[in-house]
Enzyme design. Structure first.
Site, PDB file in Angstrom:
ATOM      1  N   ASP A 165       0.695  -1.181  -0.113  1.00  0.00           N
ATOM      2  CA  ASP A 165       0.101  -0.198  -0.187  1.00  0.00           C
ATOM      3  C   ASP A 165       0.873   1.549  -0.046  1.00  0.00           C
ATOM      4  O   ASP A 165       1.766   0.397   0.156  1.00  0.00           O
ATOM      5  CB  ASP A 165      -0.555   0.048   1.213  1.00  0.00           C
ATOM      6  CG  ASP A 165      -2.236   1.019   0.696  1.00  0.00           C
ATOM      7  OD1 ASP A 165      -3.160   0.302   1.276  1.00  0.00           O
ATOM      8  OD2 ASP A 165      -1.995   1.999   1.132  1.00  0.00           O
ATOM      9  N   ARG A 214     -18.506  -8.774  -1.209  1.00  0.00           N
ATOM     10  CA  ARG A 214     -19.511  -7.806  -0.300  1.00  0.00           C
ATOM     11  C   ARG A 214     -18.505  -7.677   1.418  1.00  0.00           C
ATOM     12  O   ARG A 214     -18.412  -8.604   1.081  1.00  0.00           O
ATOM     13  CB  ARG A 214     -21.479  -8.320   0.085  1.00  0.00           C
ATOM     14  CG  ARG A 214     -21.388  -9.296  -1.169  1.00  0.00           C
ATOM     15  CD  ARG A 214     -22.922  -9.825  -1.078  1.00  0.00           C
ATOM     16  NE  ARG A 214     -22.614 -11.359  -0.137  1.00  0.00           N
ATOM     17  CZ  ARG A 214     -22.986 -11.585   0.499  1.00  0.00           C
ATOM     18  NH1 ARG A 214     -24.634 -12.196   0.780  1.00  0.00           N
ATOM     19  NH2 ARG A 214     -22.475 -13.420   0.982  1.00  0.00           N
ATOM     20  N   CYS A 266     -19.426   1.307  -4.346  1.00  0.00           N
ATOM     21  CA  CYS A 266     -19.426   0.058  -5.667  1.00  0.00           C
ATOM     22  C   CYS A 266     -20.650   0.832  -6.084  1.00  0.00           C
ATOM     23  O   CYS A 266     -20.415   1.297  -7.530  1.00  0.00           O
ATOM     24  CB  CYS A 266     -19.704  -0.983  -5.366  1.00  0.00           C
ATOM     25  SG  CYS A 266     -17.566  -1.644  -4.954  1.00  0.00           S
ATOM     26  N   LYS A 300     -24.612  -0.031   4.867  1.00  0.00           N
ATOM     27  CA  LYS A 300     -25.036  -1.195   5.569  1.00  0.00           C
ATOM     28  C   LYS A 300     -24.959  -1.919   6.672  1.00  0.00           C
ATOM     29  O   LYS A 300     -23.460  -1.393   6.445  1.00  0.00           O
ATOM     30  CB  LYS A 300     -25.109  -2.296   4.080  1.00  0.00           C
ATOM     31  CG  LYS A 300     -23.822  -2.911   4.261  1.00  0.00           C
ATOM     32  CD  LYS A 300     -23.544  -3.770   3.102  1.00  0.00           C
ATOM     33  CE  LYS A 300     -22.280  -4.443   2.573  1.00  0.00           C
ATOM     34  NZ  LYS A 300     -22.307  -5.523   1.336  1.00  0.00           N
TER      35      LYS A 300
END
Ligand code: NAD
Length: 422
Positions: free
Chosen positions: A31, A150, A256, A317
């Site tokens: 990263d 997900r 997304c 969510k």
């Protein structure tokens, strides 16, 4: 077992790195964020994702997973280099490929001969070729292998996918990528790069369409006096329709669906097809934020000026700490724009986000509140002490944008309750 470099240690990259090391490969994950790399090297996982901590620790302790700063350091000995960097929305709705291109520029000079570069980021049709051009190497193959996990169940989804999609014109490279998923049981679809890239966008756009469709049906239910809960139950038993993604709510969000829907409209448009259906899906979604804000306004008596609103849920969510493009944040800003004072609580959000400073418990935000709004479907919210909530509030009124709470139980406690589509 293979030597894999994973470029990007975010939701997708970190899951990919940890899961590939779990499958037995040697993985170096890179990263650009030095602090993140230091944290991960200590075994601290900076995101909320079920099972990821244990898998990262397993990889570190087994010596099959390590973290470095900079893509080039990871790629120097890699047989495979997975690009898992962001592809945010550009100003015109198209996907911004600058992170992909800069990662490819970094690894191009150092990749060993015969290496395979794999696009796992969601990238527009033609990106496989674009990465090939940036790499400038004719001894390295670029393959598309889009990710469908997900957030909230990323590790489970990576290891138990519905399918694995591999896009390549080079059959032997496709077979080499497929072999990395040793121990994972799933249908493997090998196709050309453009089709693989399209599968990812089409899948997300279809799911977004389901969400907007059911939100539109909820609006019809409200208009005709039907109950959307029963309507979706009756629809979902039809095997051609299914129950998944047929839940009305505050609109789709996250990192997304919004950007990928817009990107597909843009991709289609650039290729000469006006994707009006998908544009409609996006419009219905934007309207849904307004509809939820309007419900709160109505509940407050027609104006939000000076109204104290308690908000439960900020993430896009449940079971994630991700607030990127969260419908909750969109709705909070609509409420404050119209004069409301908002106090919010979320089980996974502790740091301030936008102008919202989250509270540390769900009850304190209800103190003196005129309306309570549920914006994320955290299970925790179902089991709170609603007598206490009613006592704390100025008036016990709830807008339940997730249809999460028990309406009759709340009404028995004196709450005025409004859900979505009922
Ligand atoms: P993210 O923002 O969580 O992580 C991306 C990481 O890449 C960051 O940590 C960033 O610092 C790092 N990075 C950026 N440039 C780099 C470079 N040159 N070298 C090394 N690291 C670099 O993003 P994400 O949610 O993991 O998404 C990544 C891609 O996967 C996107 O294209 C997204 O659309 C796609 N995707 C996401 C999900 C999801 O649920 N989040 C699911 C499927 C596909």
């Amino acid at each position: 077992m293979a030597q894999i470099a994973v470029i990007g240690a975010g939701y997708v990259g970190l899951t990919t790195a940890a899961c590939f090391s779990h499958l037995g490969h040697d993985v170096v994950c890179a990263d650009i964020d030095e602090q993140r790399v230091a944290q991960l090297t200590r075994g601290e996982v900076p995101i909320v994702e079920a099972g990821l901590d244990a898998m990262v620790r397993e990889g570190l302790e087994g010596g099959r997973l390590s973290f470095v700063v900079g893509a080039a350091r990871a790629a120097a000995a890699a047989e495979f280099a997975y690009l898992c960097v962001p592809t945010p929305q550009g100003d015109d709705g198209s996907a911004d490929l600058s992170y992909i291109e800069s990662a490819a520029r970094e690894i191009g000079p150092v990749l060993p001969s015969e290496a395979v570069v794999v696009n796992k980021s969601t990238v527009p049709v033609g990106s496989t070729r674009a990465v090939e051009r940036v790499l400038g190497r004719d001894d390295v193959v670029v393959v598309s292998n889009p990710e469908f996990l997900r957030e909230g169940s990323a590790v489970h989804d990576f290891l138990n996918p519905d399918r694995i999609v591999i896009g390549s014109d080079d059959q032997s490279a496709a077979v080499r990528v497929a072999a990395l998923y040793i121990g994972v049981t799933a249908p493997i679809i090998v196709t050309d790069p453009a089709s693989a890239e399209t599968i990812k966008y089409a899948s997300n756009a279809f799911l977004a369409t389901k969400v907007s469709f059911v939100n539109a049906i909820a609006a019809v239910c409200e208009a005709v006096g039907a109950d959307v809960k029963d309507v979706v139950l009756g629809m979902g038993y039809d095997k051609r329709i299914g129950h998944e993604f047929l839940k009305p709510g505050p609109g789709f969000g996250g990192s997304c669906f919004p950007k990928d829907s817009r990107a597909l409209v843009h991709i289609a448009d650039s290729a000469g097809y006006s994707f009006d259906l998908l544009q409609g899906v996006i419009t219905v979604n934007e309207d849904q934020f307004q509809r939820v804000a309007a419900k709160v306004r109505e509940m407050a008596g027609g104006s939000l000026v000076g109204v104290k609103v308690a908000v439960w849920g900020l993430t896009f969510k449940a079971r994630t700490d991700d607030v990127r493009d969260s419908p909750a944040l969109r709705i909070v800003s609509l409420l404050t724009e119209q004069g409301a004072t908002v106090q919010a609580y979320d089980p996974a959000v502790k740091a301030p986000v936008d102008a919202v400073v989250p509270a540390t418990d769900p009850y304190s935000v209800c103190e003196g509140a005129d309306v309570l709004v549920v914006l994320t479907e955290w299970d925790d919210f179902r089991w709170l002490d609603f007598d206490k909530v009613a006592d704390l509030m100025e008036r016990p009124r709830v807008v339940d944008a997730r249809n999460l709470l028990d309406k009759p139980a709340l009404e028995r406690r004196g709450f005025t309750y409004v859900g979505i589509g009922r």
